[in-house]
Design an enzyme around this catalytic site. Structure first.
Site, PDB file in Angstrom:
ATOM      1  N   ASP A 263      -2.321   6.050  -5.170  1.00  0.00           N
ATOM      2  CA  ASP A 263      -3.229   7.078  -5.683  1.00  0.00           C
ATOM      3  C   ASP A 263      -2.643   7.866  -6.846  1.00  0.00           C
ATOM      4  OD1 ASP A 263      -2.501  10.149  -4.172  1.00  0.00           O
ATOM      5  OD2 ASP A 263      -1.391   8.321  -3.714  1.00  0.00           O
TER       6      ASP A 263
ATOM      7  N   PHE B 280       0.835  -1.194   0.000  1.00  0.00           N
ATOM      8  CA  PHE B 280       0.000   0.000   0.000  1.00  0.00           C
ATOM      9  C   PHE B 280       0.873   1.249   0.000  1.00  0.00           C
ATOM     10  CE2 PHE B 280      -2.220  -3.280   2.408  1.00  0.00           C
ATOM     11  CZ  PHE B 280      -3.530  -3.227   1.932  1.00  0.00           C
ATOM     12  N   ASP B 281       0.466   2.247  -0.767  1.00  0.00           N
ATOM     13  CA  ASP B 281       0.978   3.587  -0.578  1.00  0.00           C
ATOM     14  C   ASP B 281       0.390   4.139   0.729  1.00  0.00           C
ATOM     15  OD1 ASP B 281       2.160   6.091  -1.077  1.00  0.00           O
ATOM     16  OD2 ASP B 281       0.379   6.787  -2.145  1.00  0.00           O
ATOM     17  N   GLY B 282       0.983   5.217   1.229  1.00  0.00           N
ATOM     18  CA  GLY B 282       0.509   5.792   2.480  1.00  0.00           C
ATOM     19  C   GLY B 282      -0.521   6.882   2.279  1.00  0.00           C
TER      20      GLY B 282
END
Length: 312
Positions: free
Chosen positions: A288, A162-164
């Site tokens: 995102d 996951f990106d943050g």
């Protein structure tokens, strides 16, 4: 007693995310609906090839056992019911008989069915459906259909990265970066290091994965037990972010506040993420920003999360 999915990790997935229907989709995008339906009927007994999210789904379903069903995968598609028949047959042909539920809307919006499903994740190749699902509060990503397929080096581990900011966390800090630059962003995060970041759209999925992993670790009497997990399956998660020190601390402290641990954390300070994800051998990566997703898709299955200031 009524059937319920309340105690399961629920993944809703479109046909194109699970299987390779790109050739058929090109016919559909030319505006010839009848030709598309005719092609699907012509190929109804021909199993479609696995798609980008196939490995993720197959591994998640491996958490189920005869006496304990922890994961439910539901087909949620704009396809017509006849095309849906081919999708179910493709599931059986590729060893996914556990996929037994599906909703096929024949071109109408499918995302409204996420609510009765209680979905923890929605994967689709349709950008508009993903945006609407996120707007309704469901973790959702547009599957990049040109992504490479996941490798098979880790058959007993589901590896999800996951990106943050704007994915696990809100885009609060990202807005500071976009408006005021890197120095202001780092100062902002240093000043607020002890304050947890607000929740992002994918926190519910990370929490659900944490519950799935924890349930599998606990054997009889509440003791950790490898036998308590179907087939010895495990989940390995990673935070892969453009943050670097000193902005790393707030991200770590936020996860601590949630009482959720990730197995790996990569603070890359703007380095391309793709090669790091290749080494992590992710079954799926969520980000995102389209640039990061494009970089990742050359190495691992990737999905774009249309969330936050980067996606107005």
């Amino acid at each position: 007693m009524a059937v319920t999915l309340n105690d399961k990790l629920v993944v809703a997935i479109s046909s194109r995310a699970l299987f390779d229907f790109e050739a058929e989709n090109r016919v559909f995008e030319r505006g010839n609906d009848r030709a598309y339906v005719a092609l699907q009927r012509q190929r109804i007994d021909e199993p479609a090839a696995p798609g980008v999210a196939f490995s993720l789904v197959r591994k998640l379903l491996a958490f189920n056992s005869a006496g304990c069903q922890r994961v439910e995968v539901v087909l949620l598609s704009r396809n017509d019911p006849v095309s849906g028949l081919r999708v179910f047959r493709s599931c059986n042909a590729h060893g996914l008989p556990a996929v037994q539920r599906g909703v096929f809307t024949q071109g109408r919006d499918p995302f409204r069915y996420l609510r009765p499903l209680g979905a923890h994740l929605f994967l689709s190749a349709n950008e508009a459906d993903v945006r609407q699902a996120l707007h309704l509060g469901y973790p959702a990503a547009r599957v990049v259909t040109e992504s490479v397929q996941a490798g098979d080096a880790n058959p007993l581990e589901v590896r999800i990265a996951f990106d943050g900011d704007a994915v696990l966390f809100s885009d609060e800090a990202e807005r500071v970066y976009q408006d005021l630059g890197l120095a202001a962003f780092q100062q902002h995060e240093t000043d607020k290091a002890t304050l947890p970041l607000p929740d992002g759209p994918f926190k519910p999925l990370l929490a659900a994965l944490h519950r799935l992993q924890s349930a599998g670790k606990m054997g009889q009497g509440g003791h950790e037990s490898g036998a308590g997990q179907a087939g010895g399956m495990r989940i390995r998660t990673a935070l892969v972010t453009a943050r670097s020190a000193p902005a790393h601390e707030r991200a770590i402290r936020t996860l601590m506040d949630w009482n959720i641990a990730v197995d790996e954390a990569m603070f890359l300070g703007g380095l391309p993420k793709g090669e790091f994800l290749r080494e992590f051998e992710a079954d799926f990566f969520f980000d995102d920003q389209t640039g990061h997703v494009t970089s990742a898709a050359r190495h691992v299955p990737a999905g774009h999360v249309s969330s936050g200031i980067a996606n107005p």
